[in-house]
Design an enzyme around this catalytic site. Sequence first.
Site, PDB file in Angstrom:
ATOM      1  CB  THR A 252      -8.117   8.435  -5.570  1.00 29.61           C
ATOM      2  OG1 THR A 252      -7.304   7.475  -4.947  1.00 29.61           O
ATOM      3  CG2 THR A 252      -7.249   9.376  -6.351  1.00 29.61           C
TER       4      THR A 252
ATOM      5  CB  SER B  41      -0.804   1.002   6.227  1.00 28.28           C
ATOM      6  OG  SER B  41      -1.392   2.333   5.276  1.00 28.28           O
TER       7      SER B  41
ATOM      8  CG  ASP C  68      -4.383   3.236   4.809  1.00 31.54           C
ATOM      9  OD1 ASP C  68      -4.049   3.581   3.649  1.00 31.54           O
ATOM     10  OD2 ASP C  68      -4.007   4.056   5.672  1.00 31.54           O
TER      11      ASP C  68
HETATM   12  C1  GLA Z   1      -3.860   7.530   4.374  1.00 31.87           C
HETATM   13  C2  GLA Z   1      -5.300   7.132   4.459  1.00 31.87           C
HETATM   14  C3  GLA Z   1      -5.897   6.626   3.275  1.00 31.87           C
HETATM   15  C4  GLA Z   1      -5.661   7.217   2.027  1.00 31.87           C
HETATM   16  C5  GLA Z   1      -4.222   7.887   2.029  1.00 31.87           C
HETATM   17  C6  GLA Z   1      -4.112   8.675   0.993  1.00 31.87           C
HETATM   18  O1  GLA Z   1      -3.107   6.364   4.198  1.00 31.87           O
HETATM   19  O2  GLA Z   1      -5.628   6.418   5.447  1.00 31.87           O
HETATM   20  O3  GLA Z   1      -7.348   6.258   3.397  1.00 31.87           O
HETATM   21  O4  GLA Z   1      -6.544   8.415   1.870  1.00 31.87           O
HETATM   22  O5  GLA Z   1      -3.811   8.540   3.176  1.00 31.87           O
HETATM   23  O6  GLA Z   1      -4.218   8.123  -0.409  1.00 31.87           O
END
Ligand code: GLA
Length: 380
Positions: free
Chosen positions: A33, A123, A169
């Site tokens: 989102t 992340s 992230d």
């Molecule tokens: C990854 C991307 C984020 C986000 C998520 C899904 O982590 O880096 O920016 O889009 O996927 O919500």
Amino acid sequence: MQELRNIFQQKFHRPAEAAASAPGRLEILGNHTDYNEGVVLSCAVTQRTAVALAANQSSRINLYDVRSNEYCSFDITKLHEKISPRWGAYPAGVISELQKRSLTIAGFDGVINSSVPLSAGMSSSAAFEIAVLFALMKLFQLDIAPAEAARIGQGVENNFMGLQSGLLDQFSSIFGVKDAFILSDFRTVEVVETAVMAPEASILVVNSMEKHNLVDSEYNQRRQACESAAAKLAARHVGVKTLRDVSSELLHSEKAILSDLEYRRALHVVSECERVRKAIELLKKNDLKAFGQLWWDSHESSRINFENSTPALDKIVELSHTLPGALGARLSGGGFGGITIHLVENSCIAAYREEISRRYCEYCKRMPETIICQPGAGAC
Ligand code: GLA
């Protein structure tokens, strides 16, 4: 941090001048989102990446990574040349984003260590980018507002790694709050609320051990489908700019103008935003059962509509339905492999952890990594 400073001293024979650390994150609800200007419920975790640096009066960047026991060295004037090992591209990307903003820095030496699982959906790359950035801000006295710092990290992904990711992230890594979830709004780019979960349940991360590499995945295609759906809806509805402005009723009534694919991608995003809003209300009421059900609903939407799940992630979530103490489970983060998160009653968590590991291993002959996660503080 002291240990990292000691390693710096051993490797570079002088003390570090600046140090910073930044956490990984968990996306609790609000999948894909962020780049649709929607809302996300997330938290930073206690697993962190730490960096200690000192200037070296040259144009070289010399780095040592404790976890992999690897060195990386490159020139500040050659950031876009192939850097090896590949992780060196993250600090190079941070420097390049700083240069774009006319924030100049000079050569430095550094050591890095991290407890964030790699390529899992927690992340690790954002934690690395933000730890490096915060340490550089300290070392070269750069004054950068926190939201702009998140954009610098995002710029590394977008411009250096080729991933058209959103801000989630880096934002969570910076704005994370100890023991709380944060509700972020990616239109106004701010944390609008924090929420605390009742203490009767914990979050268990179950890593499928399928490496998720979003750069090579269909992540960018998903983003395109969302944007083309939003453009078609915007052409017919004043006030619609992105999928954030679309309700499930509106989407349903306009199904005919979208391709089946656009409709399902948009439905996932729109319903995720709605689940995030519901989640906040449920947390306030301490209704963990209904909160957890949203996690299962979210996964089902990923599986059917967004198609960012995999058979292994589906298997783990399917197993969760059969285990005592389960309140909900879903894939978390970009998807296409990586982790699932499980909401589990504390009294059952030890048995749950053992049983899900055993049954997942039976299914795919791979032992999953499991971590009980607590919301941790943001970068510092
Ligand atoms: C990854 C991307 C984020 C986000 C998520 C899904 O982590 O880096 O920016 O889009 O996927 O919500």
